[in-house]
Design an enzyme around this catalytic site. Structure first.
Site, mmCIF file in Angstrom:
data_model
loop_
_atom_site.group_PDB
_atom_site.id
_atom_site.type_symbol
_atom_site.label_atom_id
_atom_site.label_comp_id
_atom_site.label_asym_id
_atom_site.label_seq_id
_atom_site.Cartn_x
_atom_site.Cartn_y
_atom_site.Cartn_z
ATOM 1 N N ASP A 131 -1.454 -2.990 11.701
ATOM 2 C CA ASP A 131 -0.589 -2.002 11.045
ATOM 3 C C ASP A 131 -0.917 -1.906 9.564
ATOM 4 O O ASP A 131 -0.027 -1.850 8.715
ATOM 5 C CB ASP A 131 0.891 -2.367 11.260
ATOM 6 N N LYS A 133 -1.581 -0.410 6.229
ATOM 7 C CA LYS A 133 -1.346 0.867 5.540
ATOM 8 C C LYS A 133 -0.860 0.533 4.140
ATOM 9 O O LYS A 133 -0.392 -0.588 3.907
ATOM 10 C CB LYS A 133 -0.314 1.691 6.311
ATOM 11 N N ASN A 136 2.126 -1.556 3.394
ATOM 12 C CA ASN A 136 2.105 -2.984 3.741
ATOM 13 C C ASN A 136 1.170 -3.766 2.841
ATOM 14 O O ASN A 136 0.813 -4.901 3.143
ATOM 15 C CB ASN A 136 1.679 -3.166 5.205
HETATM 16 C C1 LIG Z 1 9.271 -3.771 -7.757
HETATM 17 O O1 LIG Z 1 9.598 -2.897 -6.752
HETATM 18 C C2 LIG Z 1 9.273 -3.292 -5.500
HETATM 19 C C3 LIG Z 1 9.217 -2.269 -4.565
HETATM 20 C C4 LIG Z 1 8.915 -2.582 -3.256
HETATM 21 C C5 LIG Z 1 8.676 -3.921 -2.889
HETATM 22 C C6 LIG Z 1 8.728 -4.931 -3.840
HETATM 23 N N1 LIG Z 1 8.492 -6.266 -3.528
HETATM 24 C C7 LIG Z 1 8.497 -6.824 -2.301
HETATM 25 N N2 LIG Z 1 8.051 -8.087 -2.152
HETATM 26 C C8 LIG Z 1 8.004 -8.645 -0.935
HETATM 27 C C9 LIG Z 1 8.421 -7.931 0.183
HETATM 28 C C10 LIG Z 1 8.264 -8.495 1.538
HETATM 29 C C11 LIG Z 1 7.225 -9.362 1.822
HETATM 30 C C12 LIG Z 1 7.033 -9.840 3.119
HETATM 31 C C13 LIG Z 1 7.861 -9.420 4.148
HETATM 32 C C14 LIG Z 1 7.601 -9.845 5.549
HETATM 33 O O2 LIG Z 1 8.271 -9.448 6.469
HETATM 34 N N3 LIG Z 1 6.597 -10.649 5.784
HETATM 35 C C15 LIG Z 1 6.160 -11.011 7.115
HETATM 36 C C16 LIG Z 1 4.679 -10.915 7.078
HETATM 37 O O3 LIG Z 1 4.164 -10.640 6.021
HETATM 38 N N4 LIG Z 1 4.016 -11.104 8.215
HETATM 39 C C17 LIG Z 1 2.643 -10.990 8.354
HETATM 40 C C18 LIG Z 1 1.784 -10.955 7.234
HETATM 41 C C19 LIG Z 1 0.415 -10.797 7.432
HETATM 42 C C20 LIG Z 1 -0.087 -10.673 8.731
HETATM 43 C C21 LIG Z 1 0.767 -10.706 9.817
HETATM 44 C C22 LIG Z 1 2.136 -10.855 9.632
HETATM 45 C C23 LIG Z 1 8.912 -8.577 3.860
HETATM 46 C C24 LIG Z 1 9.103 -8.110 2.583
HETATM 47 C C25 LIG Z 1 8.919 -6.639 -0.030
HETATM 48 O O4 LIG Z 1 9.415 -5.909 1.028
HETATM 49 C C26 LIG Z 1 9.919 -4.617 0.762
HETATM 50 C C27 LIG Z 1 9.229 -3.613 1.673
HETATM 51 C C28 LIG Z 1 9.716 -2.197 1.376
HETATM 52 C C29 LIG Z 1 9.054 -1.221 2.324
HETATM 53 N N5 LIG Z 1 7.603 -1.317 2.256
HETATM 54 C C30 LIG Z 1 7.096 -2.639 2.506
HETATM 55 C C31 LIG Z 1 7.720 -3.646 1.545
HETATM 56 N N6 LIG Z 1 8.944 -6.091 -1.260
HETATM 57 C C32 LIG Z 1 9.026 -4.598 -5.170
#
Ligand SMILES: COc1cccc(Nc2ncc(-c3ccc(C(=O)NCC(=O)Nc4ccccc4)cc3)c(OCC3CCNCC3)n2)c1
Length: 334
Positions: A131, A133, A136
């Protein structure tokens, strides 16, 4: 909403992302004052995807790479999973490209090398991302790329034809074989998506785009796209080698590592090995040991079990803080 499981450990702040089964909130790790992203998943809503989430968590625990968003802690309660992740303060690569309209070949190369490194590392562990993109791919405060798998749509069991897929994200980055619902190799699907990503970096637009989903499918299956005049011949030929409709004709990730476009001006192939596993940082261990009045060796003995508990999170966040040149201190629990 207050969650007892986070009491005294994390302060929840604004929501930064949400989707089907989970939401992501910005939070503060109280012992260090550092920011984290907490993905909160409601177990009741997961249903049979609970098994898949557990598989993803096992995989996440095994990832240790500069360009993959670092897992810090997992808290599981009767009703929820709390996945505490590295917070990427630079936001999404997508917004960065939009803001700059498009990137120069040099800037694109620096970013794309990091994507190749992260994907080659995942493939070396036998995983495929499936996935990839710009949403991500996140940025940290020093413009390092962090790959995440925001699969909030919990990749539908039924594959692409299941209604969830169409609703959860347009297949703009999906390879032809995925669209046709054919057997596919994750590695080859990732190379196609990396081609779309590289195009987006250099062109500031998408190779295949259409508001009408059938036209979009037709364009992807046809594999034809605009080649803007401002993109160099070298860049276009690399993109072409990734956006091959026939999966077996697509360039392999291993061929990308030392591809001449990738090494142009840098002369170094892409390294993709795990972060130095011996990431033993004695300053951080000492501070943590002193804080609970045990000796350093006992503290490291505990930390090296990588339980992904609060100590693991504290250690990761302290070592990040040190790397950024900040003073190291721990706050008393309130
Ligand atoms: C400053 O303004 C901003 C604006 C936007 C974001 C940030 N920062 C910011 N930091 C950290 C996150 C985050 C990291 C990991 C996971 C996760 O679920 N990991 C699981 C994972 O990575 N598996 C995996 C990895 C590699 C291979 C296989 C599996 C979830 C959320 C975040 O999320 C917000 C979303 C919003 C919608 N688009 C995507 C990001 N946002 C900051």
């Amino acid at each position: 909403v207050r969650y007892n499981a986070l009491k005294g450990l994390y302060d929840l702040e604004k929501t930064i992302g949400c989707g089907g089964f989970a939401k992501v909130k910005l939070a503060t790790h109280l012992a260090t004052g550092e920011k984290v992203a907490i993905k909160i998943m409601d177990k009741q809503m997961l249903g049979e995807d609970l098994r898949r989430v557990k598989l993803e968590l096992e995989a996440l625990k095994s990832f240790s790479h500069e360009n993959i968003c670092q897992l810090h802690q997992i808290i599981e309660t009767e009703t929820h999973f709390f996945i505490i992740m590295e917070y990427c303060s630079g936001g999404e690569l997508f917004d960065h490209i939009v803001e700059k309209n498009r990137l120069t070949e040099g800037e694109s190369r620096m970013f794309f090398r990091q994507i190749v490194s992260a994907v080659a590392y995942l493939h070396s562990l036998g995983y495929a991302h499936r996935d990839l993109k710009p949403e991500n791919v996140l940025l940290d405060k020093s413009q390092n790329l962090k790959l995440i798998d925001f699969g909030l749509c919990a990749k539908p069991q039924g594959g692409i034809e299941s209604p969830l897929y169409t609703s959860c994200g347009s297949p703009t980055y999906a390879a032809p074989e995925l669209i046709l619902g054919q057997q596919y190799l994750g590695q080859e699907v990732d190379v196609w998506a990396m081609g779309v990503l590289l195009y987006a970096l250099l062109a500031g637009s998408l190779p295949f785009d259409d508001l009408n989903i059938d036209n979009l499918y037709r364009k992807i299956l046809n594999g034809k796209y605009e080649e803007p005049s401002f993109i160099s011949k070298d860049s276009l030929s690399l993109i072409r080698s990734m956006l091959q409709v026939e999966p077996s004709k697509r360039i392999k990730v291993t061929e990308l590592l030392d591809h001449h476009w990738i090494t142009l001006g840098i002369l170094e192939p892409v390294q993709y090995q795990a972060r130095s596993s011996s990431m033993y940082d004695s300053d951080c261990v000492q501070i943590m040991a002193k804080f609970i009045d045990i000796d350093e060796k006992m503290m490291w003995n505990e930390l090296s079990k990588w339980k992904f508990d609060y100590n693991t999170a504290t250690y990761f966040l302290l070592s990040n803080k040190k790397k950024r040149g900040h003073s190291l201190k721990l706050n008393q629990a309130p």
